[in-house]
Motif scaffolding. Sequence first.
Motif, PDB file in Angstrom:
ATOM      1  N   PHE A  53      58.033  -4.655 121.918  1.00  0.00           N
ATOM      2  CA  PHE A  53      58.260  -3.664 120.860  1.00  0.00           C
ATOM      3  C   PHE A  53      57.973  -2.218 121.246  1.00  0.00           C
ATOM      4  CE2 PHE A  53      57.148  -7.687 118.608  1.00  0.00           C
ATOM      5  CZ  PHE A  53      58.409  -7.926 118.070  1.00  0.00           C
ATOM      6  N   TRP A  54      57.493  -1.952 122.431  1.00  0.00           N
ATOM      7  CA  TRP A  54      57.256  -0.573 122.863  1.00  0.00           C
ATOM      8  C   TRP A  54      58.328  -0.100 123.818  1.00  0.00           C
ATOM      9  CZ3 TRP A  54      51.302  -0.468 124.269  1.00  0.00           C
ATOM     10  CH2 TRP A  54      50.557  -0.439 123.078  1.00  0.00           C
ATOM     11  N   PRO A  55      58.662   1.178 123.765  1.00  0.00           N
ATOM     12  CA  PRO A  55      58.242   2.173 122.768  1.00  0.00           C
ATOM     13  C   PRO A  55      58.803   1.817 121.385  1.00  0.00           C
ATOM     14  CG  PRO A  55      59.272   3.226 124.689  1.00  0.00           C
ATOM     15  CD  PRO A  55      59.565   1.765 124.772  1.00  0.00           C
ATOM     16  N   GLY A  56      58.010   2.070 120.363  1.00  0.00           N
ATOM     17  CA  GLY A  56      58.479   1.757 119.025  1.00  0.00           C
ATOM     18  C   GLY A  56      57.370   1.700 118.005  1.00  0.00           C
ATOM     19  N   SER A 161      58.119  -1.661 110.029  1.00  0.00           N
ATOM     20  CA  SER A 161      59.504  -2.005 110.335  1.00  0.00           C
ATOM     21  C   SER A 161      59.630  -3.099 111.386  1.00  0.00           C
ATOM     22  CB  SER A 161      60.278  -0.761 110.777  1.00  0.00           C
ATOM     23  OG  SER A 161      59.810  -0.284 112.009  1.00  0.00           O
ATOM     24  N   VAL A 162      58.600  -3.285 112.221  1.00  0.00           N
ATOM     25  CA  VAL A 162      58.543  -4.502 113.040  1.00  0.00           C
ATOM     26  C   VAL A 162      57.989  -5.586 112.130  1.00  0.00           C
ATOM     27  CG1 VAL A 162      57.572  -5.610 115.085  1.00  0.00           C
ATOM     28  CG2 VAL A 162      58.197  -3.184 115.165  1.00  0.00           C
ATOM     29  N   GLU A 166      59.459 -11.076 113.257  1.00  0.00           N
ATOM     30  CA  GLU A 166      59.690 -10.642 114.633  1.00  0.00           C
ATOM     31  C   GLU A 166      58.434 -10.794 115.486  1.00  0.00           C
ATOM     32  OE1 GLU A 166      63.144  -7.231 114.044  1.00  0.00           O
ATOM     33  OE2 GLU A 166      61.060  -6.724 113.600  1.00  0.00           O
ATOM     34  N   ILE A 167      57.288 -10.499 114.907  1.00  0.00           N
ATOM     35  CA  ILE A 167      56.025 -10.642 115.644  1.00  0.00           C
ATOM     36  C   ILE A 167      55.742 -12.112 115.936  1.00  0.00           C
ATOM     37  CG2 ILE A 167      53.520 -10.296 115.499  1.00  0.00           C
ATOM     38  CD1 ILE A 167      54.211  -7.852 113.669  1.00  0.00           C
ATOM     39  N   THR A 259      61.100  -9.151  99.063  1.00  0.00           N
ATOM     40  CA  THR A 259      59.836  -9.176  99.797  1.00  0.00           C
ATOM     41  C   THR A 259      59.971  -9.686 101.222  1.00  0.00           C
ATOM     42  OG1 THR A 259      59.355 -11.392  98.926  1.00  0.00           O
ATOM     43  CG2 THR A 259      58.511  -9.514  97.672  1.00  0.00           C
ATOM     44  N   HIS A 260      61.156 -10.107 101.626  1.00  0.00           N
ATOM     45  CA  HIS A 260      61.318 -10.647 102.978  1.00  0.00           C
ATOM     46  C   HIS A 260      61.560  -9.515 103.982  1.00  0.00           C
ATOM     47  CE1 HIS A 260      65.670  -9.848 102.956  1.00  0.00           C
ATOM     48  NE2 HIS A 260      65.662 -10.295 101.722  1.00  0.00           N
ATOM     49  N   GLY A 261      61.299  -9.789 105.259  1.00  0.00           N
ATOM     50  CA  GLY A 261      61.585  -8.828 106.318  1.00  0.00           C
ATOM     51  C   GLY A 261      60.925  -7.490 106.071  1.00  0.00           C
ATOM     52  N   LEU A 262      61.691  -6.412 106.204  1.00  0.00           N
ATOM     53  CA  LEU A 262      61.184  -5.065 106.002  1.00  0.00           C
ATOM     54  C   LEU A 262      60.754  -4.820 104.556  1.00  0.00           C
ATOM     55  CD1 LEU A 262      60.616  -2.288 107.197  1.00  0.00           C
ATOM     56  CD2 LEU A 262      63.053  -1.771 107.016  1.00  0.00           C
TER      57      LEU A 262
END
Length: 278
Positions: A53-56, A161-162, A166-167, A259-262
């Motif tokens: 996830f970097w840069p970000g 936003s991550v 995704e994590i 409520t899902h994702g972002l």
Amino acid sequence: MAADAGNAAAVAALFEAKGRPRFNPLIAHVADAVEAEAVAVFDDRARALAEAFWPGPLTIVAPVRDRDRVCDLARAGLDSVAVRVPGHVRARGVISAFGRPVVAPSANRSGRPSPTTFEDALEETGFAAADAVDGGPCAVGVESTVVSVLDGRVALLRPGSVTREEIEAVVGPLDRDGEGHRSPGRTALHYAPDAPVRINAAKAGEGEILLGFGPGAGDPRWSLSPSGDLREAAANLFRMLREADRERPAGIAVSPIPTHGLGEAINDRLKRAAGFVG
């Protein structure tokens, strides 16, 4: 709004300019992952997150390695440090040229909606800055996701936003018992305009402005996303809260957001803007 992370006087001036409580730690921004590991102790999962996830917009909270490069005040006296490599090319260029970690919280006065344009940043705290660089409007719109990697556990401390999904695709299921005090932006009333905020609203009340979401939700002028796109809503959220507040309404109502994702991050910010965390 930035200051030398290792300079306690500079960090104190930043806290004063924002009116930020000193128990609220700051994020140390660095130019690359090598610099991140100079100030924080990373295990394999922290490295995997950095690589993914970097840069970000992902902040990793890990045990502190170098207490001089990120001073005690910047860490709120904790034995951990929050560190991030920003996605903006100009930000990384400034940090690289400076040569040391930079604490850089959003340029709002504490508790207020975060500025997402250069003009809003100057309006909020420009009086305190020695210089200002215009990097254009924020592409993401909400603050970084904060994840702790401590004592063999990975926990989500602040959604962003991550996304959680995704994590977890990188490190597996997240621990449910994160230590929220290690993350910035977790006070109960935060990101709040002057007007009271009401969430999950079907329609505007008398004197309120409704920030809509999705087709047919309220006045198109005040729609976070007419199509119901969560990334568009996140990019517009703080800007529209600030613009609506300038109209001096009786209140600001916000349509339900998935409520899902972002949507997890958007709802987190709205709950704190409304003074409700639960």
